[in-house]
Scaffold this motif. Structure first.
Motif, mmCIF file in Angstrom:
data_model
loop_
_atom_site.group_PDB
_atom_site.id
_atom_site.type_symbol
_atom_site.label_atom_id
_atom_site.label_comp_id
_atom_site.label_asym_id
_atom_site.label_seq_id
_atom_site.Cartn_x
_atom_site.Cartn_y
_atom_site.Cartn_z
ATOM 1 N N UNK A 1 0.864 -1.179 0.000
ATOM 2 C CA UNK A 1 0.000 0.000 0.000
ATOM 3 C C UNK A 1 0.899 1.227 0.000
ATOM 4 N N UNK A 2 0.739 2.078 -1.006
ATOM 5 C CA UNK A 2 1.543 3.291 -1.135
ATOM 6 C C UNK A 2 0.667 4.480 -0.765
ATOM 7 N N UNK A 3 1.021 5.145 0.330
ATOM 8 C CA UNK A 3 0.289 6.319 0.801
ATOM 9 C C UNK A 3 1.013 7.568 0.296
ATOM 10 N N UNK A 4 0.417 8.247 -0.662
ATOM 11 C CA UNK A 4 1.025 9.429 -1.255
ATOM 12 C C UNK A 4 1.670 9.119 -2.586
ATOM 13 N N UNK A 5 1.157 9.727 -3.659
ATOM 14 C CA UNK A 5 1.645 9.433 -5.013
ATOM 15 C C UNK A 5 2.317 10.646 -5.641
ATOM 16 N N UNK A 6 3.149 11.321 -4.846
ATOM 17 C CA UNK A 6 4.054 12.304 -5.409
ATOM 18 C C UNK A 6 5.174 11.583 -6.134
ATOM 19 N N UNK A 7 6.228 12.284 -6.548
ATOM 20 C CA UNK A 7 7.297 11.642 -7.318
ATOM 21 C C UNK A 7 7.892 10.405 -6.655
ATOM 22 N N UNK A 8 8.138 10.450 -5.336
ATOM 23 C CA UNK A 8 8.755 9.283 -4.700
ATOM 24 C C UNK A 8 7.753 8.144 -4.577
ATOM 25 N N UNK A 9 6.483 8.446 -4.304
ATOM 26 C CA UNK A 9 5.473 7.398 -4.253
ATOM 27 C C UNK A 9 5.302 6.730 -5.602
ATOM 28 N N UNK A 10 5.294 7.522 -6.675
ATOM 29 C CA UNK A 10 5.185 6.968 -8.022
ATOM 30 C C UNK A 10 6.402 6.106 -8.357
ATOM 31 N N UNK B 1 -2.613 2.217 -4.352
ATOM 32 C CA UNK B 1 -2.100 3.585 -4.323
ATOM 33 C C UNK B 1 -3.186 4.520 -3.821
ATOM 34 N N UNK B 2 -2.836 5.394 -2.875
ATOM 35 C CA UNK B 2 -3.805 6.307 -2.280
ATOM 36 C C UNK B 2 -3.287 7.734 -2.368
ATOM 37 N N UNK C 1 0.087 0.726 -10.473
ATOM 38 C CA UNK C 1 -0.778 0.412 -9.332
ATOM 39 C C UNK C 1 -1.966 -0.413 -9.799
ATOM 40 N N UNK C 2 -2.304 -1.443 -9.050
ATOM 41 C CA UNK C 2 -3.423 -2.307 -9.420
ATOM 42 C C UNK C 2 -4.742 -1.822 -8.841
ATOM 43 N N UNK C 3 -4.671 -1.066 -7.739
ATOM 44 C CA UNK C 3 -5.851 -0.472 -7.114
ATOM 45 C C UNK C 3 -5.498 0.974 -6.769
ATOM 46 N N UNK C 4 -6.337 1.921 -7.190
ATOM 47 C CA UNK C 4 -6.079 3.335 -6.936
ATOM 48 C C UNK C 4 -7.294 3.919 -6.227
ATOM 49 N N UNK C 5 -7.057 4.617 -5.102
ATOM 50 C CA UNK C 5 -8.186 5.130 -4.327
ATOM 51 C C UNK C 5 -7.987 6.597 -3.979
ATOM 52 N N UNK C 6 -9.113 7.294 -3.894
ATOM 53 C CA UNK C 6 -9.187 8.619 -3.291
ATOM 54 C C UNK C 6 -9.567 8.382 -1.832
ATOM 55 N N UNK C 7 -8.677 8.658 -0.873
ATOM 56 C CA UNK C 7 -8.955 8.304 0.530
ATOM 57 C C UNK C 7 -10.156 9.031 1.117
ATOM 58 N N UNK D 1 -12.789 6.273 -0.436
ATOM 59 C CA UNK D 1 -12.584 4.842 -0.220
ATOM 60 C C UNK D 1 -11.334 4.627 0.608
ATOM 61 N N UNK D 2 -11.409 3.735 1.573
ATOM 62 C CA UNK D 2 -10.261 3.453 2.418
ATOM 63 C C UNK D 2 -9.266 2.552 1.698
ATOM 64 N N UNK D 3 -7.971 2.908 1.704
ATOM 65 C CA UNK D 3 -6.981 2.008 1.093
ATOM 66 C C UNK D 3 -6.862 0.685 1.833
ATOM 67 N N UNK D 4 -7.346 0.650 3.086
ATOM 68 C CA UNK D 4 -7.209 -0.557 3.905
ATOM 69 C C UNK D 4 -8.290 -1.588 3.598
ATOM 70 N N UNK D 5 -9.324 -1.202 2.868
ATOM 71 C CA UNK D 5 -10.390 -2.139 2.498
ATOM 72 C C UNK D 5 -10.551 -2.244 0.985
#
Length: 383
Positions: free
Chosen positions: A170-179, A195-196, A211-217, A220-224
């Motif tokens: 689970x990647x929290x934050x998709x700025x340059x380092x998250x990407x 990816x959240x 990313x196989x699953x992308x969420x707007x926290x 939608x919760x990234x944990x579910x």
């Protein structure tokens, strides 16, 4: 070649383009003509929090790290062409395209390129590198892609330290380092990558990076958002699983249930949560992860937070979270990142959203504060 060069210096948080002497390569050093240099999130922090960075450097034993009053040439994610060699260096061919671990040695002292007046960075026409830390870029690799070697090495180190294996990531934050972490998770074969991020633009970039699953926290919760296997959703769920499992085993006479539990742990059967990569780096995020992440998650701190933070350690304690912080990379990881780019296994192109000259640095730093406008801006000193 002129004796002077154009360079962008920062002092008291302000950029200016000035003329500086071209660095002269000493023993074991190479002089590169800068082709491209990436703007790193750490550079944004260093400009805005120079005093805090200087204090941190002193605490770490790095007294030479930049201070607000100094004129410093930043820039440590670079690609250059070899123009000169110092004594006792490899027989490089002039014109070779080179990427390098951003660190130089003067006498007995190590200096971090781009964060030290003694090691001017690559927001300039020329930069010095250590021969031992330099790697030639294979023919056919685009300049823009090769310039991403350093940040991808950071991401590769984080992924290696995360030891994801068959667990979800689970990647929290998709700025340059998250990407970049997403790119490296995909390259390492991780099947489930969640990816959240709050930004629609960065969520789309996360999809492009693998990313196989992308969420707007907020929605939608990234944990579910993925299939969570095993009794790791909460402490009570884990306890209930233990009661049922041990109760069943103890009904069988002479069954060495305690030994079976330990064997199961060694074989990887013990309940485990996902591997979480914290790539935001602002106060409060770690505590939110401690509270929301499933039991026995492994949390990898990648984001750089320059401000004091408060976490409730009892959350991590009760959930038996494992916490690992990561920094930079080693030379082999740097070389491997270049190999992944050269082989085509990793394509950093989605991260590249703009290119500026030295005079455009101040505006570029400001623009990078808007996640809807940019992910990664490269600097071309020739513009």
């Amino acid at each position: 070649m002129s004796d002077t060069m154009k360079a962008a210096v920062v002092q008291q948080g302000e950029f200016s383009v000035v003329d500086l002497p071209v660095p002269q390569p000493g023993p074991g050093q190479l002089l590169l003509k800068v082709v491209r240099c990436g703007i790193c999130g750490t550079d944004l922090h260093a400009r805005a929090h120079t005093a805090d960075l200087h204090a941190l450097g002193r605490d770490l034993g790095y007294e030479a790290i930049m201070a607000p009053s100094q004129r410093v040439v930043m820039g440590h994610e670079f690609l250059g062409e070899l123009v000169a060699r110092g004594p006792r260096t490899t027989k490089w061919k002039k014109g070779a395209r080179v990427v390098a671990v951003p660190m130089v040695k003067h006498g007995d002292e190590i200096h971090m390129t781009g964060f030290d007046v003694a090691a001017p960075g690559a927001y300039a026409e020329y930069v010095l590198v250590q021969d031992a830390f330099a790697f030639e870029v294979p023919a056919g690799v685009d300049d823009e892609k090769a310039a991403f070697t350093e940040p991808l090495a950071v991401a590769w180190h984080a992924v290696r330290r995360g030891s994801v294996g068959k667990r979800p990531a689970i990647v929290i934050g998709c700025g340059p380092i998250g990407l970049a972490v997403i790119l490296m998770l995909k390259a390492s074969g991780v099947k489930t990558i969640v990816a959240s991020d709050l930004s629609p633009t960065r969520r789309e970039l996360a999809r492009q990076c693998g990313a196989t699953v992308v969420v707007d926290p907020r929605e939608q919760s990234p944990w579910t958002a993925y299939d969570l296997k095993g009794p790791v959703g909460s402490v009570t769920e884990l306890a209930d699983f233990g009661l049922k499992a041990i109760g069943s085993m103890r009904k069988v006479p002479l069954l060495p249930w305690g030994q079976l539990m330990r064997v199961g742990e060694k074989l990887g059967a013990a309940p485990a949560g996902p591997v979480v990569f914290e790539c935001v780096g602002v106060p409060g995020i770690l505590d939110q992860i401690f509270a929301a992440a499933p039991v026995r998650s492994r949390i990898v701190g990648v984001g750089v937070c320059m401000e004091p933070d408060t976490v409730r350690t009892t959350l991590a304690l009760n959930k038996e979270h494992e916490i690992r912080f990561v920094f930079a990379y080693d030379p082999e990881e740097f070389q491997h990142a270049l190999h992944l780019i050269a082989s085509g296994k990793v394509d950093p192109s989605p991260l590249h959203t703009g290119t500026v000259g030295l005079s455009g640095l101040a505006e570029a730093f400001d623009d990078l504060g808007d996640p809807e406008r940019h992910a990664k801006i490269l600097v071309d000193p020739a513009l």
